[in-house]
Enzyme design. Structure first.
Site, PDB file in Angstrom:
ATOM      1  N   HIS A 309       0.902   4.163  -0.578  1.00 46.45           N
ATOM      2  CA  HIS A 309       1.110   2.987  -1.429  1.00 46.45           C
ATOM      3  C   HIS A 309       2.604   2.732  -1.549  1.00 46.45           C
ATOM      4  O   HIS A 309       3.407   3.662  -1.572  1.00 46.45           O
ATOM      5  CB  HIS A 309       0.532   3.222  -2.830  1.00 46.45           C
ATOM      6  N   ASP A 366      -8.217   1.675  -2.759  1.00 47.70           N
ATOM      7  CA  ASP A 366      -9.187   1.323  -1.712  1.00 47.70           C
ATOM      8  C   ASP A 366      -9.919   2.521  -1.145  1.00 47.70           C
ATOM      9  O   ASP A 366     -10.879   2.354  -0.382  1.00 47.70           O
ATOM     10  CB  ASP A 366      -8.463   0.572  -0.584  1.00 47.70           C
TER      11      ASP A 366
HETATM   12  C1  SDX Z   1      -3.415  -2.195  -1.892  1.00 52.40           C
HETATM   13  O1  SDX Z   1       0.996  -3.341  -3.701  1.00 52.40           O
HETATM   14  C2  SDX Z   1      -0.083  -3.118  -4.331  1.00 52.40           C
HETATM   15  O2  SDX Z   1      -0.110  -2.922  -5.541  1.00 52.40           O
HETATM   16  C3  SDX Z   1      -1.361  -3.173  -3.502  1.00 52.40           C
HETATM   17  C4  SDX Z   1      -2.628  -2.765  -4.196  1.00 52.40           C
HETATM   18  C5  SDX Z   1      -3.003  -3.745  -5.286  1.00 52.40           C
HETATM   19  O3  SDX Z   1      -3.715  -3.350  -6.222  1.00 52.40           O
HETATM   20  O4  SDX Z   1      -2.663  -4.953  -5.132  1.00 52.40           O
HETATM   21  O5  SDX Z   1      -2.489  -1.468  -4.779  1.00 52.40           O
HETATM   22  C6  SDX Z   1      -3.790  -2.745  -3.212  1.00 52.40           C
HETATM   23  O6  SDX Z   1      -3.024  -2.944  -1.021  1.00 52.40           O
HETATM   24  C7  SDX Z   1      -3.467  -0.695  -1.680  1.00 52.40           C
HETATM   25  C8  SDX Z   1      -2.966  -0.271  -0.263  1.00 52.40           C
HETATM   26  C9  SDX Z   1      -4.136  -0.444   0.721  1.00 52.40           C
HETATM   27  N1  SDX Z   1      -3.624  -0.181   2.148  1.00 52.40           N
HETATM   28  C10 SDX Z   1      -4.003   0.927   2.778  1.00 52.40           C
HETATM   29  O7  SDX Z   1      -4.659   1.847   2.288  1.00 52.40           O
HETATM   30  C11 SDX Z   1      -3.538   0.956   4.240  1.00 52.40           C
HETATM   31  C12 SDX Z   1      -2.972   2.366   4.581  1.00 52.40           C
HETATM   32  N2  SDX Z   1      -1.677   2.519   3.889  1.00 52.40           N
HETATM   33  C13 SDX Z   1      -0.511   2.051   4.501  1.00 52.40           C
HETATM   34  O8  SDX Z   1      -0.565   1.276   5.618  1.00 52.40           O
HETATM   35  C14 SDX Z   1       0.760   2.066   3.664  1.00 52.40           C
HETATM   36  O9  SDX Z   1       0.747   3.215   2.936  1.00 52.40           O
HETATM   37  C15 SDX Z   1       0.965   0.859   2.767  1.00 52.40           C
HETATM   38  C16 SDX Z   1       0.894  -0.417   3.527  1.00 52.40           C
HETATM   39  C17 SDX Z   1      -0.032   0.845   1.659  1.00 52.40           C
HETATM   40  C18 SDX Z   1       2.374   1.000   2.169  1.00 52.40           C
HETATM   41  O10 SDX Z   1       3.268   0.803   3.197  1.00 52.40           O
HETATM   42  P1  SDX Z   1       4.842   1.076   3.010  1.00 52.40           P
HETATM   43  O11 SDX Z   1       5.191   1.210   1.587  1.00 52.40           O
HETATM   44  O12 SDX Z   1       5.563   0.061   3.825  1.00 52.40           O
HETATM   45  O13 SDX Z   1       4.995   2.505   3.603  1.00 52.40           O
HETATM   46  P2  SDX Z   1       5.138   2.837   5.147  1.00 52.40           P
HETATM   47  O14 SDX Z   1       4.092   2.087   5.934  1.00 52.40           O
HETATM   48  O15 SDX Z   1       6.563   2.661   5.527  1.00 52.40           O
HETATM   49  O16 SDX Z   1       4.738   4.385   5.202  1.00 52.40           O
HETATM   50  C19 SDX Z   1       5.710   5.397   4.939  1.00 52.40           C
HETATM   51  C20 SDX Z   1       5.375   6.514   5.922  1.00 52.40           C
HETATM   52  C21 SDX Z   1       5.313   6.063   7.364  1.00 52.40           C
HETATM   53  O17 SDX Z   1       5.550   7.212   8.169  1.00 52.40           O
HETATM   54  P3  SDX Z   1       7.027   7.391   8.866  1.00 52.40           P
HETATM   55  O18 SDX Z   1       7.361   6.087   9.547  1.00 52.40           O
HETATM   56  O19 SDX Z   1       7.961   7.740   7.728  1.00 52.40           O
HETATM   57  O20 SDX Z   1       6.842   8.553   9.838  1.00 52.40           O
HETATM   58  O21 SDX Z   1       4.053   7.016   5.653  1.00 52.40           O
HETATM   59  C22 SDX Z   1       3.212   6.773   6.776  1.00 52.40           C
HETATM   60  C23 SDX Z   1       3.878   5.697   7.599  1.00 52.40           C
HETATM   61  O22 SDX Z   1       3.524   5.803   8.962  1.00 52.40           O
HETATM   62  N3  SDX Z   1       1.942   6.304   6.234  1.00 52.40           N
HETATM   63  C24 SDX Z   1       0.745   6.709   6.649  1.00 52.40           C
HETATM   64  C25 SDX Z   1      -0.164   6.048   5.820  1.00 52.40           C
HETATM   65  N4  SDX Z   1       0.482   5.266   4.951  1.00 52.40           N
HETATM   66  C26 SDX Z   1       1.792   5.422   5.224  1.00 52.40           C
HETATM   67  N5  SDX Z   1       0.371   7.561   7.633  1.00 52.40           N
HETATM   68  C27 SDX Z   1      -0.951   7.767   7.784  1.00 52.40           C
HETATM   69  N6  SDX Z   1      -1.916   7.170   7.025  1.00 52.40           N
HETATM   70  C28 SDX Z   1      -1.544   6.306   6.043  1.00 52.40           C
HETATM   71  N7  SDX Z   1      -2.445   5.727   5.305  1.00 52.40           N
END
Ligand code: SDX
Length: 431
Positions: A309, A366
């Site tokens: 998140h 989620d």
């Molecule tokens: C919602 O904003 C809100 O409040 C949203 C929400 C709401 O109520 O409105 O809470 C609802 O959207 C919840 C999030 C639902 N999305 C997911 O579950 C999709 C999986 N999660 C991600 O794609 C990610 O964590 C995000 C999109 C939620 C957040 O993305 P960020 O903040 O841009 O973080 P990032 O993608 O830069 O991740 C940081 C690191 C990365 O690794 P490195 O590049 O440092 O090596 O963590 C890794 C990412 O690759 N990572 C994951 C991961 N989530 C982040 N690796 C594996 N599995 C995951 N789920």
């Protein structure tokens, strides 16, 4: 009580040999921010912050999140208490008006919502024009946008109040009719004798041949899901609603844009992706350990959907409530859930894995919500529509707050240009 931002200190910026004092503002929960609203005028500088990860777009008194500690409050009330003891309509009133309703206010609001659940009959033809295999998210986004063609009154406080009622009242009907259209079944009209969640379930699962009997456990679980999804400060879709509304586009158009933003798999679309992930793991007979290993592999597109998140660097408090509710609902319905077992195993492994610990990745809202939706019979492609149904009240509250801010301005971020510098046009035959 609500309070404005306070300015009690400054920060010094040294740039190009000059020093600048920038105000530091403080919110009611003592979080601080650098006020850069005069930065460009003072220094010629703009800020650069892709994804706005470090940027506050507004001040707001609606929802407070402490991502480090996993805290979520709606107008100061802990989400855990509202999920356990409130109803979605009561929580909607709280988000929109700022205070919990009196008994008279709540009964009046409930009555008004109940009496505005029908759609104009022309919408039967509107749905009929859409392909049956259309995803219900673009269907609901289009239908909400189309509401503005049926209600074209000038924007006044009264017409905005009516719009709020129509959106909260009609969205469950729109959602249920989108589903009925997709399975080729006749639309079921709203029933004024049913409460909010029960009316939706009835429109979803009754047919002209057989009435669906609403299980009170299912209705209560659905109402709690709506409360948990109601608001979440300046997330992607809420920021979209604010941005569109800042141009003075009407509330229907702003909400329609928010629905489209929520559809994305990184945002509200994740709940559908979580269930598809759990089902795929089950179908492949893949161990949770093997899947988590793939989710960590940068060269592998697999992600542990429902984990991670932008704000929570601790367990999403909504996921905590949902995890417990999963067990309760599955047990109450006397069913089992292979998806719940796989989800819990994935969580156990990930929370003890250095990759997730280092990146502070925890279950988000989620991760478990889809397990409950599935247990109560909601089709997978309707999961994000359920998210939108809950978020409707938060979107409305945030749009109102933006529009009622005497200092609100049209949203228009800047950029850092990286394209070609000036060059002269060359006629096509000379290139
Ligand atoms: C919602 O904003 C809100 O409040 C949203 C929400 C709401 O109520 O409105 O809470 C609802 O959207 C919840 C999030 C639902 N999305 C997911 O579950 C999709 C999986 N999660 C991600 O794609 C990610 O964590 C995000 C999109 C939620 C957040 O993305 P960020 O903040 O841009 O973080 P990032 O993608 O830069 O991740 C940081 C690191 C990365 O690794 P490195 O590049 O440092 O090596 O963590 C890794 C990412 O690759 N990572 C994951 C991961 N989530 C982040 N690796 C594996 N599995 C995951 N789920």
């Amino acid at each position: 009580m609500k309070s404005d931002i306070m300015t009690d200190q400054t920060s010094k910026l040294i740039h190009d040999g000059s020093e600048y004092e920038l105000p530091v503002v403080r919110g009611s929960e003592n979080e601080t921010a650098l006020d850069i609203s005069k930065l460009r005028a003072k220094t010629g500088l703009i800020t650069y912050d892709p994804g706005y990860a470090n940027t506050g777009s507004c001040k707001s008194a609606i929802t407070f999140i402490n991502g480090e500690e996993g805290i979520l409050h709606y107008r100061g009330y802990p989400i855990e208490q509202l999920a356990e003891r409130s109803t979605f309509l009561e929580t909607s009133w709280l988000l929109i008006h700022g205070e919990l309703p009196t008994r008279e206010e709540l009964d009046g609001f409930t009555e008004t919502i109940t009496r505005h659940t029908m759609l104009h009959e022309n919408f039967r033809g509107f749905f009929g024009a859409l392909p049956k295999n259309a995803h219900p998210m673009p269907v609901t986004a289009a239908t909400v946008g189309a509401l503005s063609t049926f209600y074209q009154e000038a924007e006044t406080e009264e017409s905005i109040r009516q719009t709020i009622v129509r959106l909260l009242a009609k969205f469950p009907t729109i959602a249920a009719w989108a589903y009925k259209h997709s399975i080729g079944q006749p639309f079921i009209y709203p029933n004024n004798n049913l409460d909010y969640p029960s009316n939706f379930l009835n429109m979803m699962f009754s047919t002209p041949c057989e009435d669906y009997e609403v299980d009170p456990v299912v209705a209560r679980a659905l109402d709690m899901l709506l409360i948990l999804h109601a608001d979440h400060e300046q997330n992607c879709s809420t920021s979209t609603v604010r941005m569109v509304g800042s141009s003075q586009a009407n509330l229907y158009a702003s909400i329609s844009a928010g629905i489209s933003a929520l559809w994305g798999r990184l945002h509200g679309g994740a709940n559908q992706k979580v269930i598809e992930m759990l089902d795929a793991i089950a179908e492949r007979g893949e161990s949770a350990e093997d899947f988590v290993a793939r989710a960590k592999d940068r060269d592998n597109p697999a992600r542990l959907m429902g984990f991670g998140h932008r704000v929570y660097k601790n367990y999403d408090p909504r996921a905590k409530v949902l995890k417990q509710a999963c067990t309760d609902v599955v047990e109450a319905l006397g069913s089992s859930s292979q998806q719940l077992e796989i989800a819990m195993k994935l969580e156990e492994i990930a929370l003890n894995d250095e990759f997730f610990i280092e990146r502070r990745l925890f279950p988000n809202v989620d991760f478990y919500s889809g397990v409950i939706y599935k247990a109560i019979g909601i089709p997978v492609n309707m999961f994000t529509v359920m998210f939108a149904m809950g978020r409707m009240s938060g979107w409305i509250a945030q749009w109102l707050e933006m529009r009622r801010d005497p200092n609100f301005r049209i949203g228009r971020p800047r950029q850092v240009y990286t394209g070609p510098t000036r060059r002269d046009y060359v006629p096509v035959d000379q290139r």
